[in-house]
Motif scaffolding. Structure first.
Motif, mmCIF file in Angstrom:
data_model
loop_
_atom_site.group_PDB
_atom_site.id
_atom_site.type_symbol
_atom_site.label_atom_id
_atom_site.label_comp_id
_atom_site.label_asym_id
_atom_site.label_seq_id
_atom_site.Cartn_x
_atom_site.Cartn_y
_atom_site.Cartn_z
ATOM 1 N N TYR A 106 39.052 28.203 11.725
ATOM 2 C CA TYR A 106 38.645 28.223 13.124
ATOM 3 C C TYR A 106 39.811 27.877 14.042
ATOM 4 O O TYR A 106 39.973 28.469 15.107
ATOM 5 N N ALA A 107 40.599 26.898 13.628
ATOM 6 C CA ALA A 107 41.756 26.506 14.437
ATOM 7 C C ALA A 107 42.772 27.634 14.515
ATOM 8 O O ALA A 107 43.344 27.910 15.570
ATOM 9 N N VAL A 108 43.000 28.309 13.381
ATOM 10 C CA VAL A 108 43.916 29.446 13.372
ATOM 11 C C VAL A 108 43.373 30.570 14.246
ATOM 12 O O VAL A 108 44.116 31.239 14.974
ATOM 13 N N GLY A 109 42.056 30.764 14.208
ATOM 14 C CA GLY A 109 41.436 31.788 15.035
ATOM 15 C C GLY A 109 41.593 31.497 16.518
ATOM 16 O O GLY A 109 41.856 32.411 17.318
ATOM 17 N N CYS A 110 41.442 30.222 16.886
ATOM 18 C CA CYS A 110 41.620 29.841 18.295
ATOM 19 C C CYS A 110 43.055 30.068 18.744
ATOM 20 O O CYS A 110 43.301 30.531 19.862
ATOM 21 N N SER A 111 44.006 29.764 17.877
ATOM 22 C CA SER A 111 45.407 29.981 18.204
ATOM 23 C C SER A 111 45.716 31.462 18.371
ATOM 24 O O SER A 111 46.431 31.871 19.292
ATOM 25 N N SER A 112 45.152 32.283 17.478
ATOM 26 C CA SER A 112 45.355 33.723 17.580
ATOM 27 C C SER A 112 44.706 34.279 18.839
ATOM 28 O O SER A 112 45.289 35.143 19.517
ATOM 29 N N ALA A 113 43.501 33.800 19.155
ATOM 30 C CA ALA A 113 42.818 34.254 20.371
ATOM 31 C C ALA A 113 43.613 33.880 21.617
ATOM 32 O O ALA A 113 43.723 34.672 22.559
ATOM 33 N N ARG A 114 44.186 32.688 21.621
ATOM 34 C CA ARG A 114 45.013 32.263 22.753
ATOM 35 C C ARG A 114 46.186 33.202 22.962
ATOM 36 O O ARG A 114 46.469 33.625 24.095
ATOM 37 N N ASN A 115 46.860 33.559 21.874
ATOM 38 C CA ASN A 115 48.024 34.444 21.988
ATOM 39 C C ASN A 115 47.627 35.844 22.451
ATOM 40 O O ASN A 115 48.329 36.462 23.264
ATOM 41 N N GLN A 116 46.510 36.352 21.929
ATOM 42 C CA GLN A 116 46.065 37.690 22.315
ATOM 43 C C GLN A 116 45.628 37.732 23.784
ATOM 44 O O GLN A 116 45.913 38.697 24.498
ATOM 45 N N ILE A 117 44.947 36.671 24.241
ATOM 46 C CA ILE A 117 44.510 36.631 25.630
ATOM 47 C C ILE A 117 45.711 36.487 26.560
ATOM 48 O O ILE A 117 45.766 37.101 27.635
ATOM 49 N N ALA A 118 46.698 35.697 26.141
ATOM 50 C CA ALA A 118 47.915 35.557 26.937
ATOM 51 C C ALA A 118 48.616 36.906 27.094
ATOM 52 O O ALA A 118 49.130 37.236 28.168
ATOM 53 N N LEU A 119 48.620 37.709 26.021
ATOM 54 C CA LEU A 119 49.231 39.035 26.084
ATOM 55 C C LEU A 119 48.413 39.950 26.988
ATOM 56 O O LEU A 119 48.976 40.745 27.759
ATOM 57 N N ALA A 120 47.086 39.845 26.914
ATOM 58 C CA ALA A 120 46.230 40.673 27.767
ATOM 59 C C ALA A 120 46.455 40.362 29.248
ATOM 60 O O ALA A 120 46.452 41.267 30.094
ATOM 61 N N ARG A 121 46.663 39.107 29.563
ATOM 62 C CA ARG A 121 46.918 38.728 30.951
ATOM 63 C C ARG A 121 48.255 39.276 31.436
ATOM 64 O O ARG A 121 48.426 39.538 32.629
ATOM 65 N N ARG A 122 49.191 39.469 30.530
ATOM 66 C CA ARG A 122 50.486 40.048 30.916
ATOM 67 C C ARG A 122 50.319 41.506 31.327
ATOM 68 O O ARG A 122 51.055 42.005 32.192
ATOM 69 N N TYR A 123 49.364 42.212 30.709
ATOM 70 C CA TYR A 123 49.091 43.582 31.128
ATOM 71 C C TYR A 123 48.621 43.616 32.582
ATOM 72 O O TYR A 123 49.015 44.494 33.362
ATOM 73 N N LEU A 124 47.774 42.655 32.943
ATOM 74 C CA LEU A 124 47.186 42.634 34.280
ATOM 75 C C LEU A 124 48.219 42.320 35.361
ATOM 76 O O LEU A 124 48.030 42.701 36.515
ATOM 77 N N ARG A 125 49.279 41.615 35.009
ATOM 78 C CA ARG A 125 50.285 41.258 36.007
ATOM 79 C C ARG A 125 51.598 42.017 35.804
ATOM 80 O O ARG A 125 52.652 41.577 36.275
ATOM 81 N N PHE A 126 51.523 43.157 35.131
ATOM 82 C CA PHE A 126 52.736 43.902 34.811
ATOM 83 C C PHE A 126 53.493 44.323 36.066
ATOM 84 O O PHE A 126 54.726 44.282 36.107
ATOM 85 N N PHE A 127 52.772 44.737 37.103
ATOM 86 C CA PHE A 127 53.411 45.174 38.342
ATOM 87 C C PHE A 127 53.386 44.083 39.421
ATOM 88 O O PHE A 127 53.556 44.381 40.600
ATOM 89 N N LYS A 128 53.183 42.867 38.996
ATOM 90 C CA LYS A 128 53.109 41.754 39.936
ATOM 91 C C LYS A 128 54.433 41.536 40.667
ATOM 92 O O LYS A 128 54.451 40.997 41.780
ATOM 93 N N PHE A 129 55.537 41.946 40.069
ATOM 94 C CA PHE A 129 56.840 41.735 40.698
ATOM 95 C C PHE A 129 56.944 42.498 42.016
ATOM 96 O O PHE A 129 57.624 42.049 42.945
ATOM 97 N N ILE A 130 56.249 43.631 42.119
ATOM 98 C CA ILE A 130 56.266 44.398 43.367
ATOM 99 C C ILE A 130 55.606 43.607 44.483
ATOM 100 O O ILE A 130 56.137 43.490 45.601
ATOM 101 N N GLU A 131 54.448 43.042 44.179
ATOM 102 C CA GLU A 131 53.732 42.232 45.171
ATOM 103 C C GLU A 131 54.538 41.005 45.575
ATOM 104 O O GLU A 131 54.552 40.618 46.748
#
Length: 249
Positions: free
Chosen positions: A56-81
């Motif tokens: 479960y702990a390993v799963g939480c760590s993996s989920a954290r990393n995957q969600i962090a990567l997903a959030r990077r997709y959402l702010r990919f063009f944030k530098f323009i703003e």
């Protein structure tokens, strides 16, 4: 004859959450950030000892990393703003000396944020496992330095505005008509409505929590993963409140 407007019944909780997550561009990002923070806390060493199955702990760590990567997709063009916000701040005329100082800090803050987002984007293919490069790790570390500098500038600007409120917080002198005369007179400054500096205080709280993320990653601030996760929860909830209200207006 006056018509009394009937107040609409309150929206159910699930509808409010749907409006927040789907109806506002920042809603889904804040939702993912909160889940990432919770996973960060659950995967920390303090909670691992209380979890009977280490999977479960390993799963939480993996989920954290995957969600962090997903959030990077959402702010990919944030530098323009960010660069656009810096340019817009530069176009605002400074009325006083304090406004000039604030203007410089704001322009610098958004410019540094823009550099951070742009440098972070350069490493996204490496993070996705598509194109591994030898310079991605060093670039990501440097981007976090720019992130730290940007939040530090934001903290400086907010603290400065707390003592020297910007024009939008100063208010305008109220005017009242004299009886029997069309002339108006300004009310004294002491009679003006007290300034509401709550948004500035919220900004200081949010920046104070967020600076732990790059600071702990770089080793510049001593903070445990649990403390970083709690700070993420606090800053996310503080910033999400106003977004929730706007999404359900």
């Amino acid at each position: 004859m006056t018509v009394q407007q009937q107040q609409s019944p309150p929206k159910p909780a699930w509808k409010q959450f749907s409006n927040f997550a789907n109806g506002h561009p920042l809603g889904i990002e804040k939702t993912l950030r909160l889940i990432q923070a919770i996973c960060q806390i659950l995967s920390s060493s303090i909670f691992v000892s209380y979890i009977p199955n280490a999977v479960y702990a390993v799963g939480c760590s993996s989920a954290r990393n995957q969600i962090a990567l997903a959030r990077r997709y959402l702010r990919f063009f944030k530098f323009i703003e960010s660069f656009n916000s810096g340019y817009a701040a530069w176009q605002v005329p400074a009325l006083t000396g304090t406004d000039s100082i604030r203007k410089i800090v704001i322009v610098a803050k958004w410019s540094v944020f823009g550099v951070y987002y742009a440098m972070e984007d350069l490493t996204i293919l490496d993070a996705m496992g598509i194109w591994a490069t030898p310079w991605a790790k060093d670039t990501f570390v440097e981007s976090n330095k720019w992130w730290f500098y940007a939040i530090a500038l934001s903290l400086i600007g907010s603290t400065f505005s707390l003592f020297f409120p910007p024009p939008e917080f100063r208010g305008k002198p109220q005017q009242s008509q004299k009886s029997g005369n069309t002339e108006t007179e300004k009310t004294p400054a002491t009679e003006q409505t007290k300034l509401d500096l709550t948004p500035i205080v919220k900004g200081i709280i949010v920046d104070g929590c967020d600076i732990l993320l790059p600071g702990s990653f770089l080793g510049w601030i001593q903070a445990t993963p649990t403390q970083v996760g709690v700070a993420m929860v606090v800053s996310t909830l503080v910033t999400s409140k106003d977004i929730w209200v706007k999404a359900n207006m």
